[in-house]
Design a protein around this motif. Structure first.
Motif, PDB file in Angstrom:
ATOM      1  N   ILE A 179       0.846  -1.196   0.000  1.00 42.48           N
ATOM      2  CA  ILE A 179       0.000   0.000   0.000  1.00 42.48           C
ATOM      3  C   ILE A 179       0.879   1.242   0.000  1.00 42.48           C
ATOM      4  CG2 ILE A 179      -2.154  -0.879   0.964  1.00 42.48           C
ATOM      5  CD1 ILE A 179      -1.266  -0.054   3.669  1.00 42.48           C
ATOM      6  N   SER A 180       0.416   2.281  -0.680  1.00 35.70           N
ATOM      7  CA  SER A 180       1.175   3.530  -0.668  1.00 35.70           C
ATOM      8  C   SER A 180       0.229   4.680  -0.965  1.00 35.70           C
ATOM      9  CB  SER A 180       2.288   3.486  -1.712  1.00 35.70           C
ATOM     10  OG  SER A 180       1.833   3.994  -2.932  1.00 35.70           O
ATOM     11  N   ASN A 181       0.681   5.880  -0.687  1.00 36.06           N
ATOM     12  CA  ASN A 181      -0.119   7.051  -1.034  1.00 36.06           C
ATOM     13  C   ASN A 181       0.617   7.813  -2.119  1.00 36.06           C
ATOM     14  OD1 ASN A 181       1.987   8.005   0.445  1.00 36.06           O
ATOM     15  ND2 ASN A 181       0.838   9.735   1.257  1.00 36.06           N
ATOM     16  N   LEU A 182       1.305   7.050  -2.956  1.00 39.83           N
ATOM     17  CA  LEU A 182       2.227   7.606  -3.937  1.00 39.83           C
ATOM     18  C   LEU A 182       1.636   8.759  -4.752  1.00 39.83           C
ATOM     19  CD1 LEU A 182       5.077   6.809  -4.396  1.00 39.83           C
ATOM     20  CD2 LEU A 182       4.366   5.402  -6.332  1.00 39.83           C
ATOM     21  N   LYS A 183       0.385   8.549  -5.210  1.00 43.30           N
ATOM     22  CA  LYS A 183      -0.249   9.557  -6.047  1.00 43.30           C
ATOM     23  C   LYS A 183      -0.220  10.929  -5.386  1.00 43.30           C
ATOM     24  CE  LYS A 183      -3.694   7.835  -9.179  1.00 43.30           C
ATOM     25  NZ  LYS A 183      -5.065   7.344  -9.223  1.00 43.30           N
ATOM     26  N   LYS A 188       5.707  16.115  -3.173  1.00 41.16           N
ATOM     27  CA  LYS A 188       6.071  16.541  -1.831  1.00 41.16           C
ATOM     28  C   LYS A 188       7.052  15.555  -1.244  1.00 41.16           C
ATOM     29  CE  LYS A 188       1.540  18.107  -0.631  1.00 41.16           C
ATOM     30  NZ  LYS A 188       0.425  17.539   0.074  1.00 41.16           N
ATOM     31  N   SER A 189       8.000  16.042  -0.559  1.00 41.50           N
ATOM     32  CA  SER A 189       8.915  15.120   0.076  1.00 41.50           C
ATOM     33  C   SER A 189       8.464  14.892   1.514  1.00 41.50           C
ATOM     34  CB  SER A 189      10.333  15.689   0.038  1.00 41.50           C
ATOM     35  OG  SER A 189      11.199  14.737   0.566  1.00 41.50           O
ATOM     36  N   LEU A 190       8.089  13.662   1.837  1.00 38.75           N
ATOM     37  CA  LEU A 190       7.620  13.342   3.186  1.00 38.75           C
ATOM     38  C   LEU A 190       8.785  13.103   4.121  1.00 38.75           C
ATOM     39  CD1 LEU A 190       4.756  10.830   2.458  1.00 38.75           C
ATOM     40  CD2 LEU A 190       4.550  12.869   3.866  1.00 38.75           C
ATOM     41  N   ASN A 191       9.710  12.349   3.629  1.00 39.16           N
ATOM     42  CA  ASN A 191      10.896  11.995   4.388  1.00 39.16           C
ATOM     43  C   ASN A 191      11.941  11.548   3.378  1.00 39.16           C
ATOM     44  OD1 ASN A 191       9.971   9.433   3.649  1.00 39.16           O
ATOM     45  ND2 ASN A 191       8.762   9.299   5.527  1.00 39.16           N
ATOM     46  N   LYS A 192      13.045  10.982   3.848  1.00 38.98           N
ATOM     47  CA  LYS A 192      14.138  10.836   2.885  1.00 38.98           C
ATOM     48  C   LYS A 192      13.820   9.840   1.746  1.00 38.98           C
ATOM     49  CE  LYS A 192      17.425   7.833   5.479  1.00 38.98           C
ATOM     50  NZ  LYS A 192      16.577   7.186   6.389  1.00 38.98           N
ATOM     51  N   ASN A 193      12.991   8.848   1.997  1.00 36.27           N
ATOM     52  CA  ASN A 193      12.657   7.966   0.866  1.00 36.27           C
ATOM     53  C   ASN A 193      11.258   8.225   0.289  1.00 36.27           C
ATOM     54  OD1 ASN A 193      11.061   6.853   2.800  1.00 36.27           O
ATOM     55  ND2 ASN A 193      12.300   5.000   3.079  1.00 36.27           N
ATOM     56  N   ASN A 194      10.656   9.343   0.743  1.00 36.01           N
ATOM     57  CA  ASN A 194       9.366   9.769   0.215  1.00 36.01           C
ATOM     58  C   ASN A 194       8.269   8.715   0.358  1.00 36.01           C
ATOM     59  OD1 ASN A 194       7.904  11.889  -0.773  1.00 36.01           O
ATOM     60  ND2 ASN A 194       8.096  11.248  -2.905  1.00 36.01           N
ATOM     61  N   LYS A 195       8.366   7.918   1.421  1.00 35.80           N
ATOM     62  CA  LYS A 195       7.311   6.928   1.682  1.00 35.80           C
ATOM     63  C   LYS A 195       6.548   7.377   2.922  1.00 35.80           C
ATOM     64  CE  LYS A 195       9.647   3.121  -0.475  1.00 35.80           C
ATOM     65  NZ  LYS A 195      10.589   2.042  -0.349  1.00 35.80           N
ATOM     66  N   PHE A 197       5.129   6.007   5.455  1.00 35.20           N
ATOM     67  CA  PHE A 197       5.556   5.473   6.750  1.00 35.20           C
ATOM     68  C   PHE A 197       7.080   5.378   6.858  1.00 35.20           C
ATOM     69  CE2 PHE A 197       1.212   3.774   6.290  1.00 35.20           C
ATOM     70  CZ  PHE A 197       0.668   4.202   7.488  1.00 35.20           C
ATOM     71  N   GLY A 198       7.754   5.900   5.866  1.00 33.58           N
ATOM     72  CA  GLY A 198       9.215   5.853   5.866  1.00 33.58           C
ATOM     73  C   GLY A 198       9.745   4.497   5.445  1.00 33.58           C
ATOM     74  N   LYS A 199       8.864   3.575   5.120  1.00 33.61           N
ATOM     75  CA  LYS A 199       9.266   2.237   4.680  1.00 33.61           C
ATOM     76  C   LYS A 199       8.132   1.612   3.872  1.00 33.61           C
ATOM     77  CE  LYS A 199       9.631   0.405   9.001  1.00 33.61           C
ATOM     78  NZ  LYS A 199       9.510  -0.609  10.050  1.00 33.61           N
ATOM     79  N   ASP A 200       8.408   0.450   3.268  1.00 28.62           N
ATOM     80  CA  ASP A 200       7.348  -0.250   2.533  1.00 28.62           C
ATOM     81  C   ASP A 200       6.348  -0.829   3.520  1.00 28.62           C
ATOM     82  OD1 ASP A 200       8.319   0.205   0.000  1.00 28.62           O
ATOM     83  OD2 ASP A 200       9.686  -1.512   0.099  1.00 28.62           O
ATOM     84  N   VAL A 201       5.076  -0.693   3.205  1.00 35.40           N
ATOM     85  CA  VAL A 201       4.047  -1.294   4.070  1.00 35.40           C
ATOM     86  C   VAL A 201       3.050  -2.083   3.213  1.00 35.40           C
ATOM     87  CG1 VAL A 201       4.149   0.264   6.052  1.00 35.40           C
ATOM     88  CG2 VAL A 201       2.750   0.865   4.073  1.00 35.40           C
ATOM     89  N   TYR A 202       2.366  -2.994   3.898  1.00 33.73           N
ATOM     90  CA  TYR A 202       1.497  -3.950   3.220  1.00 33.73           C
ATOM     91  C   TYR A 202       0.203  -4.120   4.005  1.00 33.73           C
ATOM     92  CZ  TYR A 202       6.259  -5.012   1.801  1.00 33.73           C
ATOM     93  OH  TYR A 202       7.539  -4.890   1.366  1.00 33.73           O
ATOM     94  N   LEU A 203      -0.758  -4.788   3.351  1.00 30.63           N
ATOM     95  CA  LEU A 203      -1.957  -5.210   4.078  1.00 30.63           C
ATOM     96  C   LEU A 203      -1.631  -6.531   4.764  1.00 30.63           C
ATOM     97  CD1 LEU A 203      -4.735  -4.465   1.402  1.00 30.63           C
ATOM     98  CD2 LEU A 203      -4.176  -3.138   3.444  1.00 30.63           C
ATOM     99  N   THR A 204      -2.099  -6.698   5.964  1.00 28.20           N
ATOM    100  CA  THR A 204      -1.657  -7.839   6.777  1.00 28.20           C
ATOM    101  C   THR A 204      -2.084  -9.213   6.221  1.00 28.20           C
ATOM    102  OG1 THR A 204      -1.564  -8.708   9.016  1.00 28.20           O
ATOM    103  CG2 THR A 204      -3.674  -7.825   8.338  1.00 28.20           C
ATOM    104  N   VAL A 205      -1.206 -10.195   6.377  1.00 27.75           N
ATOM    105  CA  VAL A 205      -1.554 -11.581   6.007  1.00 27.75           C
ATOM    106  C   VAL A 205      -1.927 -12.396   7.246  1.00 27.75           C
ATOM    107  CG1 VAL A 205      -0.147 -11.669   3.901  1.00 27.75           C
ATOM    108  CG2 VAL A 205       0.864 -12.375   6.088  1.00 27.75           C
TER     109      VAL A 205
END
Ligand code: 4AD
Ligand code: MG
Length: 461
Positions: A179-183, A188-195, A197-205
């Protein structure tokens, strides 16, 4: 005047000759030579319909009666009359009738009264709850949720809400939805990797790892939420979004958790036998004439438990059915599982102690160092409904498994903390709600037991 439901009448809570108000949708209608008009309505409170009788006072009703077709919604004021020794034990003698909503295009109404295939109903997931079959599934589904909560509440478990957004694959492997809010943050730069949550996130398994943290403090916990898996299997028992009941108990080993599972399943099944009698009778008549008997037999029998080793031995003796030898360490295929439950044991079975290479990192390694204290519960015609294990509470064993499986140990820092600070033996399991509903209702396709199924290439509605 307070409106009542058909279920209120069925449950005999309304007195004979009471004047009542009732709302519902027309199932069918007919007229008799005696100038009586009959309309059957349903309101979803139960599977039964209610017969409305329009007497001669409604002589001018003919024009309106023509407009009332299956699917229309109406509001009725009338007298409830119990008829002894008749098929329809009660009816409403109508005093006032208000049409609330007509069916605009009768010819193209997809839920007209004739029988439909399940495939047809799937195309109209928004209209199919109006049918007997989806209505009954929905009432049973709702009561199954309630019965699980009731069982755990009665037995002093606490409900823990596990997060849906996660950065970790709780199973250590398998496809997840990113999941991302890329669009929104392209410019805008959110943080250094522009993500976000600052990292890759997913829907839970699975919520397991997070509820382990709570089991290691509240002792007996469970979570019940939506689960997302990006598996590409488009089968009758896979969904991309499904519901899982997950239970985690401190100070319990594999055999003790099996006892809890058996008690829980029997509680929920007897709850449904008692509270959804008429829905089950409908399935017994239309889907599987052995359904109710099957559920009653389940209540009376002790669940069979076999080891993975024994399963392999049994399968290797069936040379006519399985030409290729199954080696120790092979995954059991759907055909193997089907053979074991449908043909050999003809009942649900619990398979324990799988080779560790077939199972995730968190399962406790057995004394033989080859197997883990795992359990899979397989049910006839469906396959696996429950998966669980005793969890690895020993940090050195856990770390070894994380490294063996080439997982990134840094991702598991918080999970490992649970082993550093006051670790305890604990066990848990996850039950696929939709597969369980398939067992209870006899419905063959998982897409029919969830309101709006999500599967590969299908996220309509
Ligand atoms: O066996 P699974 O993968 O176990 C776990 O996720 C554990 N973390 C649970 C736990 O111990 N807390 O999944 C559990 C159950 C399966 O037995 C199956 O019934 C169901 O979830 N399931 C699915 N149901 C529908 N569609 C899918 N794609 C499913 N994948 C698993
Ligand atoms: Mg499993």
């Amino acid at each position: 005047m307070k409106s009542i439901s058909i279920k209120d009448i069925i449950n005999n809570t309304i007195k004979n000759n009471s004047i009542i108000k009732i709302n519902g949708w027309v199932k069918n209608k007919r007229s008799s030579k005696k100038k009586l008009f009959f309309v059957d309505i349903y309101d979803g409170s139960c599977i039964q319909t209610l017969q409305l009788v329009f007497t001669t006072e409604f002589i001018n009703f003919k024009d309106s009666f023509l407009k009332i077709i299956p699917g229309c919604s109406i509001s009725i004021k009338g007298k409830l009359v119990y008829k002894i020794n008749k098929k329809n034990k009660f009816e409403i003698q109508v005093l006032k009738c208000k049409i609330l909503g007509l069916v605009s295009h009768p010819d193209s109404y997809p839920m007209s009264s004739k029988k439909h295939t399940m495939e047809h109903l799937r195309k109209y997931a928004h209209l199919r709850p109006r049918t007997h079959i989806i209505g009954s599934i929905s009432r049973i589904r709702s009561n199954i949720f309630y019965a699980f909560h009731k069982f755990f509440n009665k037995n002093n478990y606490y409900l823990v809400s596990s997060p849906i957004i996660t950065s970790l694959n709780a199973e250590g492997a398998g496809d997840m939805f990113n999941i991302s809010n890329l669009k929104n943050n392209l410019n805008k730069s959110l943080n250094k990797n522009n993500k976000f949550f600052g990292k890759d996130v997913y829907l839970t398994v699975s919520g397991q790892l997070t509820i382990e943290a709570y089991a290691c403090a509240l002792s007996k916990v469970y979570t019940f939420g939506p689960i997302f898996r990006a598996e590409k299997s488009n089968t009758t028992r896979h969904l991309s979004e499904f519901w899982m009941l997950e239970v985690e108990v401190a100070f319990k080993n594999l055999n003790e958790i099996i006892k809890i599972i058996e008690k829980m399943l029997k509680y929920v099944i007897s709850f449904i036998l008692k509270n959804n009698k008429n829905d089950l009778l409908f399935f017994n008549k239309n889907i599987n004439s052995n359904l109710i008997n099957k559920l009653k037999v389940f209540l009376k029998s002790k669940m069979l438990k076999i080891t993975y080793d024994l399963a392999i031995n049994i399968l290797n003796k069936q040379k006519k059915i399985f030409k290729d030898k199954i080696c120790y360490g092979d995954e059991l295929t759907t055909d193997h599982e089907k053979f074991l439950v449908d043909k050999y044991f003809k009942s649900p079975i619990i398979i324990i102690n799988y080779p560790k290479k077939l199972k995730p990192f968190y399962m406790r390694v057995n004394k033989d160092k080859k197997t883990v204290a795992a359990l899979d519960i397989l049910f006839p015609e469906i396959g696996e409904i429950i998966g669980g294990s005793q969890r690895e509470e020993r940090i050195n064993y856990l770390d070894k498994r994380i490294l063996e499986l080439k997982l990134n140990i840094n991702d598991y820092k918080w999970y490992r903390d649970l082993r550093f600070y006051g670790t305890v033996p604990h066990s848990g399991f996850g039950l696929g709600l939709e597969r369980f509903i398939m067992y209870v209702t006899g419905i063959k396709n998982i897409k029919d037991v969830i309101p709006f199924p999500r599967t590969i290439n299908n996220a309509n509605f």
